[in-house]
Design a protein around this motif. Structure first.
Motif, PDB file in Angstrom:
ATOM      1  N   ARG A   1       0.834  -1.219   0.000  1.00  0.00           N
ATOM      2  CA  ARG A   1       0.000   0.000   0.000  1.00  0.00           C
ATOM      3  C   ARG A   1       0.858   1.254   0.000  1.00  0.00           C
TER       4      ARG A   1
ATOM      5  N   GLU B   1       2.260   1.681  -3.467  1.00  0.00           N
ATOM      6  CA  GLU B   1       1.227   2.133  -4.402  1.00  0.00           C
ATOM      7  C   GLU B   1       0.878   3.604  -4.201  1.00  0.00           C
TER       8      GLU B   1
ATOM      9  N   ARG C   1       5.081   4.912  -6.124  1.00  0.00           N
ATOM     10  CA  ARG C   1       4.807   4.565  -7.528  1.00  0.00           C
ATOM     11  C   ARG C   1       4.615   5.829  -8.362  1.00  0.00           C
TER      12      ARG C   1
ATOM     13  N   ASP D   1       3.602   0.194 -12.729  1.00  0.00           N
ATOM     14  CA  ASP D   1       3.044  -0.919 -11.976  1.00  0.00           C
ATOM     15  C   ASP D   1       3.756  -1.030 -10.622  1.00  0.00           C
ATOM     16  N   THR D   2       3.048  -1.446  -9.599  1.00  0.00           N
ATOM     17  CA  THR D   2       3.634  -1.591  -8.269  1.00  0.00           C
ATOM     18  C   THR D   2       4.791  -2.586  -8.273  1.00  0.00           C
TER      19      THR D   2
END
Length: 52
Positions: A21, A24, A28, A33-34
């Motif tokens: 989390r 993200e 990011r 993309d994570t």
């Protein structure tokens, strides 16, 4: 302290979810993309460790 003995298995999933989390929401970049972000971080840290 040996974390493998001290951490209950269920807490490991909580830690992993928190890292995902955070990645993200904070680390990011737009359109990234994570998984790519985490791989980039891993590569950068390995390069720094090898250089040290």
């Amino acid at each position: 302290m040996d974390w493998t003995r001290e951490c209950v298995p269920s807490s490991i999933w909580g830690i992993a979810n928190t890292i995902i989390r955070f990645t993200e929401n904070v680390l990011r970049q737009e359109g990234e993309d994570t998984v790519d972000t985490l791989k980039t971080m891993r590569t950068e840290h390995l390069e720094r460790a090898r250089a040290a």
